[in-house]
Design an enzyme around this catalytic site. Structure first.
Site, PDB file in Angstrom:
ATOM      1  N   ASP A  23       0.881  -1.410   0.078  1.00  0.00           N
ATOM      2  CA  ASP A  23       0.125   0.031  -0.064  1.00  0.00           C
ATOM      3  C   ASP A  23       0.972   1.354  -0.062  1.00  0.00           C
ATOM      4  OD1 ASP A  23      -0.895   0.123   3.640  1.00  0.00           O
ATOM      5  OD2 ASP A  23       1.017   0.081   2.644  1.00  0.00           O
ATOM      6  N   ASP A  96       6.667   4.771  21.430  1.00  0.00           N
ATOM      7  CA  ASP A  96       6.544   6.226  21.364  1.00  0.00           C
ATOM      8  C   ASP A  96       5.497   6.484  22.123  1.00  0.00           C
ATOM      9  OD1 ASP A  96       8.091   8.199  18.987  1.00  0.00           O
ATOM     10  OD2 ASP A  96       6.826   8.781  20.766  1.00  0.00           O
ATOM     11  N   ASP A 204       7.223  11.457  24.121  1.00  0.00           N
ATOM     12  CA  ASP A 204       7.148  12.978  23.340  1.00  0.00           C
ATOM     13  C   ASP A 204       6.998  14.053  24.128  1.00  0.00           C
ATOM     14  OD1 ASP A 204       7.025  13.467  20.241  1.00  0.00           O
ATOM     15  OD2 ASP A 204       5.235  14.353  20.954  1.00  0.00           O
ATOM     16  N   GLU A 267      11.868  12.811  25.672  1.00  0.00           N
ATOM     17  CA  GLU A 267      12.052  13.509  24.490  1.00  0.00           C
ATOM     18  C   GLU A 267      11.927  15.208  25.452  1.00  0.00           C
ATOM     19  OE1 GLU A 267       9.725  15.245  21.489  1.00  0.00           O
ATOM     20  OE2 GLU A 267      11.385  15.354  20.142  1.00  0.00           O
ATOM     21  N   HIS A 338      13.741  11.137  13.181  1.00  0.00           N
ATOM     22  CA  HIS A 338      12.392  11.482  12.106  1.00  0.00           C
ATOM     23  C   HIS A 338      12.163  13.059  12.133  1.00  0.00           C
ATOM     24  CE1 HIS A 338      10.399  11.317  16.029  1.00  0.00           C
ATOM     25  NE2 HIS A 338       9.524  11.961  15.452  1.00  0.00           N
ATOM     26  N   ASP A 339      12.586  14.016  13.169  1.00  0.00           N
ATOM     27  CA  ASP A 339      12.649  15.407  12.863  1.00  0.00           C
ATOM     28  C   ASP A 339      13.472  15.909  12.485  1.00  0.00           C
ATOM     29  OD1 ASP A 339      10.875  15.421  16.202  1.00  0.00           O
ATOM     30  OD2 ASP A 339       9.873  14.961  14.024  1.00  0.00           O
TER      31      ASP A 339
HETATM   32  O1  TEU Z   1       8.968  16.706  18.254  1.00  0.00           O
HETATM   33  C1  TEU Z   1       8.837  17.668  19.364  1.00  0.00           C
HETATM   34  C2  TEU Z   1       9.739  18.886  18.738  1.00  0.00           C
HETATM   35  O2  TEU Z   1      10.259  19.505  19.349  1.00  0.00           O
HETATM   36  C3  TEU Z   1       9.709  18.908  17.416  1.00  0.00           C
HETATM   37  O3  TEU Z   1       8.447  19.408  17.025  1.00  0.00           O
HETATM   38  C4  TEU Z   1      10.909  19.715  16.988  1.00  0.00           C
HETATM   39  O4  TEU Z   1      10.982  20.779  17.596  1.00  0.00           O
HETATM   40  C5  TEU Z   1      10.663  19.973  15.388  1.00  0.00           C
HETATM   41  O5  TEU Z   1      10.306  18.916  14.918  1.00  0.00           O
HETATM   42  C6  TEU Z   1      11.805  20.365  14.869  1.00  0.00           C
HETATM   43  O6  TEU Z   1      11.583  20.917  13.527  1.00  0.00           O
HETATM   44  C7  TEU Z   1       7.956  15.721  18.869  1.00  0.00           C
HETATM   45  C8  TEU Z   1       8.105  14.605  17.640  1.00  0.00           C
HETATM   46  O7  TEU Z   1       9.188  14.103  17.690  1.00  0.00           O
HETATM   47  C9  TEU Z   1       7.467  15.138  16.539  1.00  0.00           C
HETATM   48  O8  TEU Z   1       7.505  14.249  15.181  1.00  0.00           O
HETATM   49  C10 TEU Z   1       6.062  15.630  16.490  1.00  0.00           C
HETATM   50  O9  TEU Z   1       5.789  16.583  15.291  1.00  0.00           O
HETATM   51  C11 TEU Z   1       5.947  16.737  17.782  1.00  0.00           C
HETATM   52  O10 TEU Z   1       6.642  16.219  18.931  1.00  0.00           O
HETATM   53  C12 TEU Z   1       4.580  16.848  18.306  1.00  0.00           C
HETATM   54  O11 TEU Z   1       4.166  15.558  18.830  1.00  0.00           O
END
Ligand code: TEU
Length: 574
Positions: A23, A96, A204, A267, A338-339
């Site tokens: 998918d 998570d 998170d 986090e 992933h961020d």
């Molecule tokens: O990320 C928290 C966070 O601080 C991020 O938003 C970071 O500041 C930003 O992505 C940098 O560009 C956590 C998760 O890892 C993220 O994927 C989520 O979008 C966010 O919290 C909200 O749950």
């Protein structure tokens, strides 16, 4: 020694890891099909990004049911199969935990928004319009806080005439942790997953759960001009007044009666090492380690899109602060997730001539620091940022909202796209590159986000069989951590702090000492430190075929990493 202090964690972002049903989205069975990749690498823990039911507004960080699996990723049976397969291979699973906020489609929020007098009204942050303002009018929000994803952090709800707080997207309403019923429901849910075999949680933005209940305005002096006078509310919800209390209550409640306490990784954006020390001090019983942001904020100006040249001296100093500033506490060690953009593109050199060398140098530097290293899916292959050239290629809400806001403010599309190609979270979210074949072996269908075209040169199949690959270098580094107690327990001393090209430090335990040196440039450099004591040592790791000093000082080649071990009493090792 607690088990996780000499563990290596591998982060899986499930939608981009491996798709088993065609998918175009990764799933749990896809992970089960690649456990051999994890066992070959030698990792000890998997951190699984969210797989709960979700509208996917923020790719699963907007949870609409905390005790199920989204059909996109499979079923609870598939989850149980994954847990069993990981445990059978000696790998633990960390889930998570996204409990600063839920999805606006969670039943809790649907109940809460149904009426001002709903039993669950107080499970979220609801407030009337600012005094004297018309509800729903611009500027009438209860505080001037900006959301992390653009616009105000308050959404007006016509049905009940009040606003609800959302630090992230408007589909991610913040839960009210002041309410003991909220905390109790969360702890029950955590125990439910632990009873299902989960070994811990990555929590998170857990340092945002306690807010200043008077909800004061942010300091307008730091308002982002592009955000129409909105300000950073962070001082009023980052490490708020009851955070330590809530974390202790969570650990005591969730861990009660369990022979092995669950691993608790927090986090924690925007904290410094002093706060990190408090949060991870074993005596205080709050978190086991933090996932902090100091080093990944160094190349940002007022916002992440305000690009700032990274200075190696600042990067080295930041790591050193966290190495020696946590007391008995503990830190995670990471380059990307992933961020964040891909490590080799951001901190290394993704030019084809230097990509391999720099990815290995980064691996050696990170994994030989004191702390628990995290490998983000694809980092072990040297995967790079992705050369998207249209906004239509991007998927991340943060990136798309930023682009839309910038266009509305009249910005140059090409300049904004250039910034997205450097900092967008989508750089880390393109499919894992398994083969040089169709869709990089990620899916038999059409992937939810495009595969990086360089998968023909960068993929797991080629690297698993190549002893000199980045993958096999990560295997060596991980094996060194498992074999040598100096890596986990040794002290840390930064060397040549002012050198703009060389990162050098020692780790010492008893009379054994490691010297880690890397040249983070394309030039030959000679670090200003005395190599003499190291001539009698042995090379334990190098990213060049022949590494090792002659007598006296010697030169590091472009992106050369060299790790030496010696006995401090100078007896010969090896
Ligand atoms: O990320 C928290 C966070 O601080 C991020 O938003 C970071 O500041 C930003 O992505 C940098 O560009 C956590 C998760 O890892 C993220 O994927 C989520 O979008 C966010 O919290 C909200 O749950």
């Amino acid at each position: 020694m607690t088990w996780w202090r000499n563990a290596v964690v591998y982060q899986i972002y499930p939608r981009s890891f491996a798709d088993s049903n065609g998918d175009g989205v990764g799933d749990l069975r896809g992970i089960v099909g690649h456990i051999d990749h994890l066992t070959a690498l030698g990792v000890d823990v998997v951190w699984l990004s969210p797989v709960y039911p979700s509208p996917q507004d923020d790719n699963g960080y907007d949870v609409s049911d905390y005790q199920d699996i989204d059909p996109l990723f499979g079923s609870l049976d598939d989850f149980d199969t994954l847990v069993e397969a990981l445990h059978h291979n000696g790998i633990r699973l960390v889930m998570d935990l996204v409990v600063n906020h839920s999805s606006d489609e969670h039943q809790w929020f649907l109940d809460s928004r149904s009426s001002r007098y709903a039993p669950r009204r107080d499970w979220y942050w609801w407030r009337p319009a600012r005094a004297g303002m018309t509800p729903g009018a611009p500027g009438a929000e209860p505080t001037n806080w900006a959301s992390y994803f653009g616009g105000p952090a308050w959404e007006f709800d016509e049905a009940t005439g009040e606003y609800y707080l959302h630090l992230f997207s408007r589909k991610q309403p913040d839960l009210n942790w002041e309410n003991p019923a909220v905390r109790g429901a969360i702890y029950d849910m955590m125990r439910w997953w632990l009873d299902r075999g989960v070994d811990g949680f990555r929590m998170d933005v857990i340092n945002m759960i306690s807010k200043d209940t008077s909800l004061p305005d942010g300091d307008a002096r730091f308002a982002n001009p592009a955000e129409h006078g909105l300000a950073d509310g962070g001082p009023h919800f980052i490490c708020g007044p009851r955070l330590h209390e809530f974390l202790r209550e969570m650990r005591d409640t969730v861990g009660e009666g369990r022979p092995t306490p669950p691993l608790m990784i927090g986090e924690t954006p925007a904290i410094d090492h002093e706060q990190g020390r408090l949060l991870t001090d074993p005596v205080r019983g709050e978190l086991d380690m933090v996932f902090q942001f100091e080093h990944v904020d160094l190349d940002s100006g007022h916002t992440k899109w305000d690009l700032r040249t990274l200075d190696l001296r600042e990067l080295k100093a930041s790591f050193a602060r966290w190495q020696n500033g946590l007391g008995d506490g503990w830190n995670s060690l990471y380059w990307d997730n992933h961020d964040q953009p891909r490590a080799v593109s951001r901190f290394g050199d993704d030019d084809p001539e230097y990509r391999d060398l720099s990815a290995k140098a980064l691996a050696g530097i990170l994994h030989l620091h004191r702390g628990t290293p995290f490998v983000y899916q694809g980092e072990e292959l040297g995967m790079t940022n992705v050369p998207f050239d249209r906004i239509e290629d991007f998927r991340d809400i943060e990136s798309v909202n930023y682009y839309r806001g910038a266009m509305a403010a009249g910005a140059d599309p090409q300049a904004v796209l250039a910034g997205l190609r450097i900092k967008s979270r989508d750089n880390a979210r393109t499919p894992v590159q398994w083969t040089d074949g169709l869709q990089a072996g990620f899916t038999s269908g059409t992937p939810w986000i495009s595969v990086n075209p360089n998968h023909q040169e960068i993929n797991a199949a080629d690297q698993r069989s190549n002893p000199d690959s980045i993958f096999n270098f990560y295997r060596q580094v991980i094996a060194l951590r498992h074999a040598d107690p100096v890596v986990v327990e040794g002290d840390f001393t930064l060397l040549v702090p002012d050198d703009e090209d060389v990162w050098a430090f020692t780790r010492r335990l008893g009379d054994v000492e490691l010297l880690v040196m890397a040249n983070l440039s394309r030039r030959n450099v000679t670090p200003a430190l005395d190599q003499t004591p190291w001539v009698r040592g042995e090379t334990v790791l190098s990213n060049y075929p022949s590494g090792g000093p002659s007598a006296g000082a010697f030169t590091l080649r472009p992106w050369e990493l060299l790790v030496r071990r010696r006995r401090c009493d100078d007896t010969v090792i090896g």
